[in-house]
Design a protein around this motif. Structure first.
Motif, mmCIF file in Angstrom:
data_model
loop_
_atom_site.group_PDB
_atom_site.id
_atom_site.type_symbol
_atom_site.label_atom_id
_atom_site.label_comp_id
_atom_site.label_asym_id
_atom_site.label_seq_id
_atom_site.Cartn_x
_atom_site.Cartn_y
_atom_site.Cartn_z
ATOM 1 N N MET A 109 0.832 -1.216 0.000
ATOM 2 C CA MET A 109 0.000 0.000 0.000
ATOM 3 C C MET A 109 0.861 1.259 0.000
ATOM 4 O O MET A 109 0.545 2.244 -0.669
ATOM 5 N N ILE A 110 1.935 1.226 0.775
ATOM 6 C CA ILE A 110 2.836 2.383 0.827
ATOM 7 C C ILE A 110 3.461 2.615 -0.547
ATOM 8 O O ILE A 110 3.555 3.751 -1.027
ATOM 9 N N ASP A 111 3.888 1.531 -1.209
ATOM 10 C CA ASP A 111 4.453 1.649 -2.555
ATOM 11 C C ASP A 111 3.421 2.214 -3.532
ATOM 12 O O ASP A 111 3.738 3.043 -4.380
ATOM 13 N N GLN A 112 2.184 1.743 -3.382
ATOM 14 C CA GLN A 112 1.103 2.180 -4.271
ATOM 15 C C GLN A 112 0.825 3.670 -4.129
ATOM 16 O O GLN A 112 0.587 4.378 -5.101
ATOM 17 N N MET A 113 0.835 4.161 -2.878
ATOM 18 C CA MET A 113 0.407 5.533 -2.618
ATOM 19 C C MET A 113 1.557 6.482 -2.274
ATOM 20 O O MET A 113 1.392 7.697 -2.314
ATOM 21 N N GLY A 114 2.725 5.951 -1.922
ATOM 22 C CA GLY A 114 3.842 6.799 -1.501
ATOM 23 C C GLY A 114 4.472 7.548 -2.648
ATOM 24 O O GLY A 114 4.855 8.706 -2.503
ATOM 25 N N ASP A 115 4.596 6.891 -3.810
ATOM 26 C CA ASP A 115 5.125 7.556 -4.993
ATOM 27 C C ASP A 115 3.984 8.331 -5.640
ATOM 28 O O ASP A 115 2.952 7.763 -5.997
ATOM 29 N N LYS A 116 4.155 9.643 -5.775
ATOM 30 C CA LYS A 116 3.051 10.502 -6.201
ATOM 31 C C LYS A 116 2.529 10.161 -7.604
ATOM 32 O O LYS A 116 1.332 10.225 -7.863
ATOM 33 N N ALA A 117 3.433 9.804 -8.515
ATOM 34 C CA ALA A 117 3.003 9.470 -9.873
ATOM 35 C C ALA A 117 2.180 8.180 -9.867
ATOM 36 O O ALA A 117 1.133 8.085 -10.516
ATOM 37 N N ASN A 118 2.651 7.166 -9.111
ATOM 38 C CA ASN A 118 1.897 5.915 -8.977
ATOM 39 C C ASN A 118 0.531 6.167 -8.333
ATOM 40 O O ASN A 118 -0.482 5.606 -8.746
ATOM 41 N N ALA A 119 0.534 7.002 -7.294
ATOM 42 C CA ALA A 119 -0.700 7.285 -6.560
ATOM 43 C C ALA A 119 -1.743 7.912 -7.468
ATOM 44 O O ALA A 119 -2.929 7.571 -7.423
ATOM 45 N N LYS A 120 -1.290 8.838 -8.302
ATOM 46 C CA LYS A 120 -2.227 9.520 -9.202
ATOM 47 C C LYS A 120 -2.850 8.535 -10.190
ATOM 48 O O LYS A 120 -4.062 8.562 -10.430
ATOM 49 N N ALA A 121 -2.027 7.637 -10.725
ATOM 50 C CA ALA A 121 -2.534 6.626 -11.667
ATOM 51 C C ALA A 121 -3.540 5.710 -10.961
ATOM 52 O O ALA A 121 -4.587 5.365 -11.528
ATOM 53 N N THR A 122 -3.229 5.334 -9.711
ATOM 54 C CA THR A 122 -4.123 4.479 -8.933
ATOM 55 C C THR A 122 -5.461 5.181 -8.682
ATOM 56 O O THR A 122 -6.536 4.580 -8.802
ATOM 57 N N MET A 123 -5.400 6.460 -8.326
ATOM 58 C CA MET A 123 -6.625 7.206 -8.025
ATOM 59 C C MET A 123 -7.483 7.435 -9.263
ATOM 60 O O MET A 123 -8.707 7.418 -9.195
ATOM 61 N N LYS A 124 -6.823 7.638 -10.390
ATOM 62 C CA LYS A 124 -7.583 7.763 -11.648
ATOM 63 C C LYS A 124 -8.356 6.476 -11.923
ATOM 64 O O LYS A 124 -9.521 6.503 -12.311
ATOM 65 N N ALA A 125 -7.691 5.351 -11.696
ATOM 66 C CA ALA A 125 -8.340 4.050 -11.891
ATOM 67 C C ALA A 125 -9.506 3.859 -10.922
ATOM 68 O O ALA A 125 -10.494 3.201 -11.242
ATOM 69 N N ALA A 126 -9.391 4.476 -9.737
ATOM 70 C CA ALA A 126 -10.465 4.368 -8.736
ATOM 71 C C ALA A 126 -11.607 5.337 -9.007
ATOM 72 O O ALA A 126 -12.642 5.291 -8.329
ATOM 73 N N GLY A 127 -11.421 6.234 -9.981
ATOM 74 C CA GLY A 127 -12.475 7.201 -10.298
ATOM 75 C C GLY A 127 -12.473 8.425 -9.404
ATOM 76 O O GLY A 127 -13.482 9.120 -9.269
ATOM 77 N N VAL A 128 -11.311 8.715 -8.777
ATOM 78 C CA VAL A 128 -11.186 9.895 -7.920
ATOM 79 C C VAL A 128 -10.657 11.058 -8.771
ATOM 80 O O VAL A 128 -9.698 10.870 -9.518
ATOM 81 N N PRO A 129 -11.274 12.259 -8.675
ATOM 82 C CA PRO A 129 -10.817 13.393 -9.504
ATOM 83 C C PRO A 129 -9.350 13.732 -9.256
ATOM 84 O O PRO A 129 -8.922 13.826 -8.100
ATOM 85 N N CYS A 130 -8.588 13.867 -10.328
ATOM 86 C CA CYS A 130 -7.162 14.184 -10.220
ATOM 87 C C CYS A 130 -6.853 15.457 -10.988
ATOM 88 O O CYS A 130 -7.546 15.804 -11.944
ATOM 89 N N VAL A 131 -5.798 16.132 -10.584
ATOM 90 C CA VAL A 131 -5.362 17.347 -11.271
ATOM 91 C C VAL A 131 -4.868 16.973 -12.665
ATOM 92 O O VAL A 131 -4.102 16.016 -12.808
ATOM 93 N N PRO A 132 -5.309 17.703 -13.720
ATOM 94 C CA PRO A 132 -4.787 17.404 -15.069
ATOM 95 C C PRO A 132 -3.275 17.510 -15.098
ATOM 96 O O PRO A 132 -2.680 18.349 -14.424
ATOM 97 N N GLY A 133 -2.649 16.638 -15.901
ATOM 98 C CA GLY A 133 -1.189 16.663 -16.001
ATOM 99 C C GLY A 133 -0.660 15.365 -16.556
ATOM 100 O O GLY A 133 -1.383 14.619 -17.220
ATOM 101 N N SER A 134 0.604 15.064 -16.269
ATOM 102 C CA SER A 134 1.237 13.865 -16.820
ATOM 103 C C SER A 134 0.638 12.604 -16.206
ATOM 104 O O SER A 134 0.211 12.606 -15.050
ATOM 105 N N GLU A 135 0.628 11.536 -16.983
ATOM 106 C CA GLU A 135 0.100 10.249 -16.512
ATOM 107 C C GLU A 135 1.063 9.576 -15.537
ATOM 108 O O GLU A 135 0.678 8.778 -14.711
ATOM 109 N N GLY A 136 2.318 9.907 -15.643
ATOM 110 C CA GLY A 136 3.342 9.313 -14.774
ATOM 111 C C GLY A 136 4.595 10.158 -14.853
ATOM 112 O O GLY A 136 4.531 11.366 -15.077
ATOM 113 N N VAL A 137 5.730 9.505 -14.710
ATOM 114 C CA VAL A 137 7.011 10.217 -14.746
ATOM 115 C C VAL A 137 7.285 10.725 -16.168
ATOM 116 O O VAL A 137 7.043 10.025 -17.157
ATOM 117 N N ILE A 138 7.775 11.966 -16.266
ATOM 118 C CA ILE A 138 8.093 12.572 -17.569
ATOM 119 C C ILE A 138 9.452 12.051 -18.042
ATOM 120 O O ILE A 138 10.432 12.073 -17.293
#
Length: 446
Positions: A109-138
């Motif tokens: 869980m920490i790995d899933q949510m601790g890295d901000k890029a991973n967390a954002k991808a996970t939250m998008k999959a969960a249907g939680v509103p995310c700030v527009p921007g990159s899907e992961g690391v640039i």
């Protein structure tokens, strides 16, 4: 239920955990560095083990020493508090390998949510509103340039492994992007050993509002409403309150539901916080998830009459949560009292406390490990106390905080008490009209 819990932390949070453990009939083990030998958490625990010299890298971050302390004292669980190893996946996994229950999130869980890029991808999959921007690391600067145009200026570059404002750069126009990209990566590499970057749309006039959640080992989660943490300096929170003066019933319901959805999507276990940025139109966007107890947890406890540390321990022991959501019945404000000089750009001010008088009275709570004669070491975070007041209304809570701050006497060192006292008289704070930019225009009076 656990027979003995080792607290892998120091200061007020270690003392806070010890208090709840004692109320639950659970024995406690304090760990301490040589600099913390005289700290109250060492005195009040049932046992105490020195785990190394003053530098945190050789004590509070030394996993092998903490595991050894747990084994020699026969502790069957470790509570990590906040900071230090509380969101360290390796440490969570290490506890599991040694058959010691980590009172917090699993390594996965920490790995899933601790890295901000991973967390954002996970939250998008969960249907939680995310700030527009990159899907992961640039990947590189060319991709960064293209993304900035797609996202639309202003944008915010952020270190993927970041925290505390390190590796963050706001960019308002294309000609400033290259310099921001280079300096953010350099700072991130120095701070975290990692220069991966991601990008988000810069939210204008943002509020930093977080939702407290608790999840159990059966996949069920609940929320305990919001905390407004918008008064910040260099991305470090100075004061928090609940309920937020910006909140509406509809927004609270929507944000609470989103936070529960996020927790249940990853089958989150323990206390955690889903942090959101909310724009001036009350659109909210997922920012990050803290997989631990928060510094500001007491204000939530006060307005819903709920011991979050106790709940953490129960959940870790396999007890299911009730599943119901909690809503604020009162108004609570927390001021973080730091050993810093607010008249001198908040410069750290460690040293010996010669006089310490704690405020009291109805609706006043003090979480601290400091006392008269205590030597504040220069090695750790400068927060030395949390002053929490609770009242029927926000206006009453502000009046109570003014009175409590006037009563609060700490001599021998500089503290942020004068800053908080001025904050309580600031017209924008009194009206609830503040954003995360509030401190940019705040000036201390002599």
């Amino acid at each position: 239920m656990f027979k003995k819990i080792l607290i892998a932390n120091r200061g007020e949070i270690a003392l806070r955990v010890i208090r709840t453990c004692k109320e639950m009939g659970i024995k406690t083990v304090a760990v301490y560095s040589k600099a913390d030998e005289e700290s109250l958490h060492v005195r009040f625990a049932d046992e105490a083990v020195c785990i190394g010299p003053a530098p945190s890298s050789e004590s509070y971050l030394k996993m092998s020493n903490i595991i050894a302390a747990a084994e020699i004292t026969n502790a069957d669980a470790i509570h990590p508090g906040y900071g230090f190893l509380s969101e360290n996946a390796k440490f969570s996994n290490l506890c599991e390998e040694h058959n010691i229950k980590f009172i917090g999130a699993t390594g996965k869980m920490i790995d899933q949510m601790g890295d901000k890029a991973n967390a954002k991808a996970t939250m998008k999959a969960a249907g939680v509103p995310c700030v527009p921007g990159s899907e992961g690391v640039i990947e590189d600067f060319e991709e960064c340039k293209k993304l900035a145009i797609e996202t639309g200026y202003p944008v915010m570059l952020k270190a993927s492994a970041g925290g505390g404002g390190k590796g963050m750069r706001a960019v308002w126009k294309p000609e400033d992007l290259k310099e921001a990209w280079d300096s953010a990566r350099q700072e991130s590499k120095a701070a975290f050993g990692n220069d991966d970057m991601y990008m988000e749309k810069l939210i204008e006039e943002p509020r930093h509002i977080e939702i407290q959640i608790v999840g159990d080992s059966f996949g069920k989660a609940c929320h305990l409403s919001e905390r407004d943490c918008s008064v910040q300096r260099r991305h470090q929170k100075l004061t928090e309150e609940t309920p937020s003066p910006f909140m509406t019933d509809e927004l609270r319901e929507n944000m609470g539901n989103a936070a529960v959805k996020a927790a249940e999507f990853i089958k989150y276990e323990g206390a955690g916080t889903v942090e959101f940025l909310v724009d001036k139109h009350r659109n909210f966007y997922f920012m990050e998830m803290n997989t631990r107890i928060q510094v500001e947890h007491p204000i939530t406890e006060e307005v819903v009459n709920y011991d979050l540390i106790r709940e953490q321990i129960l959940v870790a022991a396999g007890v299911p949560i009730s599943g119901k959501n909690y809503y604020p019945q009162l108004h609570s404000i927390e001021c973080r009292i730091n050993a810093e000089d607010p008249h001198n750009n908040f410069r750290p001010a460690p040293g010996k406390v010669t006089t310490f008088h704690s405020p009291g009275g109805h609706g006043v709570r003090m979480d601290t490990h400091v006392y008269a004669g205590y030597m504040i070491p220069p090695n750790y975070d400068s927060m030395i106390a949390k002053l929490i007041v609770t009242a029927q209304t926000r206006e009453e809570a502000i009046n109570k905080m003014r009175r409590a701050l006037d009563e609060f006497v700490i001599e021998g060192i500089k503290t942020t008490i004068p800053f908080h006292r001025q904050l309580m008289d600031h017209p924008d704070y009194i009206s609830g009209n503040y954003t995360t930019k509030f401190m940019e225009d705040f000036e201390m009076k002599a």
